[in-house]
Design an enzyme around this catalytic site. Sequence first.
Site, PDB file in Angstrom:
ATOM      1  CG  ASP A  11      -1.780   1.241   1.361  1.00  0.00           C
ATOM      2  OD1 ASP A  11      -2.328   1.679   0.326  1.00  0.00           O
ATOM      3  OD2 ASP A  11      -1.919   1.794   2.472  1.00  0.00           O
ATOM      4  CB  SER A  12       0.240   4.790  -0.584  1.00  0.00           C
ATOM      5  OG  SER A  12      -0.905   4.885   0.236  1.00  0.00           O
ATOM      6  CE1 TYR A  43       2.615   5.473  -3.464  1.00  0.00           C
ATOM      7  CE2 TYR A  43       1.403   3.579  -4.316  1.00  0.00           C
ATOM      8  CZ  TYR A  43       2.585   4.134  -3.858  1.00  0.00           C
ATOM      9  OH  TYR A  43       3.720   3.360  -3.794  1.00  0.00           O
ATOM     10  N   GLY A  44      -3.131   8.869  -3.644  1.00  0.00           N
ATOM     11  CA  GLY A  44      -4.469   9.246  -4.130  1.00  0.00           C
ATOM     12  C   GLY A  44      -4.554  10.583  -4.823  1.00  0.00           C
ATOM     13  CB  CYS A  74      -2.988   0.715  -2.466  1.00  0.00           C
ATOM     14  SG  CYS A  74      -3.089   2.462  -2.915  1.00  0.00           S
ATOM     15  CG  ASN A  75      -9.419   0.684  -2.619  1.00  0.00           C
ATOM     16  OD1 ASN A  75     -10.318  -0.030  -3.039  1.00  0.00           O
ATOM     17  ND2 ASN A  75      -9.031   0.645  -1.375  1.00  0.00           N
ATOM     18  CD  GLU A 154      -0.558   6.994   6.370  1.00  0.00           C
ATOM     19  OE1 GLU A 154       0.484   7.223   6.988  1.00  0.00           O
ATOM     20  OE2 GLU A 154      -0.789   5.903   5.812  1.00  0.00           O
ATOM     21  CB  CYS A 188      -9.582   4.733   0.523  1.00  0.00           C
ATOM     22  SG  CYS A 188      -7.924   5.228   1.082  1.00  0.00           S
ATOM     23  CB  THR A 189      -6.678  -0.027   2.237  1.00  0.00           C
ATOM     24  OG1 THR A 189      -5.575   0.762   1.778  1.00  0.00           O
ATOM     25  CG2 THR A 189      -7.095  -0.982   1.146  1.00  0.00           C
ATOM     26  CG  HIS A 190      -5.092   5.155   4.400  1.00  0.00           C
ATOM     27  ND1 HIS A 190      -4.514   4.595   3.289  1.00  0.00           N
ATOM     28  CD2 HIS A 190      -4.068   5.619   5.164  1.00  0.00           C
ATOM     29  CE1 HIS A 190      -3.199   4.730   3.372  1.00  0.00           C
ATOM     30  NE2 HIS A 190      -2.903   5.349   4.491  1.00  0.00           N
TER      31      HIS A 190
HETATM   32  N1  DGL Z   1      -4.756   3.412   0.917  1.00  0.00           N
HETATM   33  C1  DGL Z   1      -4.798   3.908  -0.421  1.00  0.00           C
HETATM   34  C2  DGL Z   1      -6.060   3.479  -1.136  1.00  0.00           C
HETATM   35  O1  DGL Z   1      -6.631   2.470  -0.763  1.00  0.00           O
HETATM   36  C3  DGL Z   1      -4.579   5.327  -0.704  1.00  0.00           C
HETATM   37  C4  DGL Z   1      -4.161   6.345   0.251  1.00  0.00           C
HETATM   38  C5  DGL Z   1      -3.297   7.334  -0.465  1.00  0.00           C
HETATM   39  O2  DGL Z   1      -2.107   7.063  -0.563  1.00  0.00           O
HETATM   40  O3  DGL Z   1      -3.817   8.338  -0.982  1.00  0.00           O
HETATM   41  O4  DGL Z   1      -6.485   4.099  -2.085  1.00  0.00           O
END
Ligand code: DGL
Length: 291
Positions: A11-12, A43-44, A74-75, A154, A188-190
Amino acid sequence: LPTRLPIGVFDSGVGGLTVLRALRARLPGEDFLYLGDTARLPYGTKSAASVIRYSTQCAQALTGRGIKALVVACNTAASVALPALAETCNGVKVHGVVEPGAQAAVAASRAGSIAVLATEGTIADGAYSRAIARLAPDARVTGIACPMFVALAESGWVDGPIVELIAHRYLDGLMTGADPPDTLLLGCTHFPVLAPALARVLGGRISIIDSAATTAVAVTEGLKATGRVRDVGRRGRVRFLATDDPERFARVGTIFYGEPIDREAVELIDLGPTAEAAEPPVPLNYSTGRS
Ligand code: DGL
């Protein structure tokens, strides 16, 4: 590929640990190697080209150490980089989280009205709308980009008035429209760590679901199909790789993983220079116009 090899997950940052947790629950005998690209998070908000480049480097770091399957937890990366990753990982099966998330949402929704909360990159790509339309052509999908949720998660800010205020800002319009959703998909996995706060803001009028459990089912099926499930009568080991401060990864990651992460189990790695760094620096111009 030998059954004893670990499953790679990336993941990011620490968000993918919500998926790792579900994978471990379903596949207790497996070893896992988790990579959080914390130096380049988020990453988003990045372009698809950058996310593909970063994801490819993550996948190469994991395949280079020997893995039997790769889970893109990571989506954002799963939305834009899966075809590139399948090529990079030749032979290693690559699993995303978008298809399993769409399955979970379609299964949960009675009225067929689904809201997807995700990063800007995932929403702009439209991967969830396409995946849901394939499974339920009549479903209505509303996508909402919630980049601030990544920053909150985060930072370990998962509840309290600031989280709820931001959630109101993103979600208030959603429930008052003509076709309010009955299912909220955390794309989003966050975001799963924010689920209790979101439930409070939405007042229990909606089912909140995520990709973690259905991704774990898909990975298990994939391993079973090739006879590579590892079951040696003991709990598997987990190693972590991070591209920035291991101490912070362990501390914040613990919230997502649901059990303490030992700092000693986190190795700092460098994924090499990025294309940006390879470009000549652009001189900064601080001119005030008065010189
Ligand atoms: N956890 C990541 C996702 O599922 C993205 C978070 C990010 O880096 O923006 O999209």
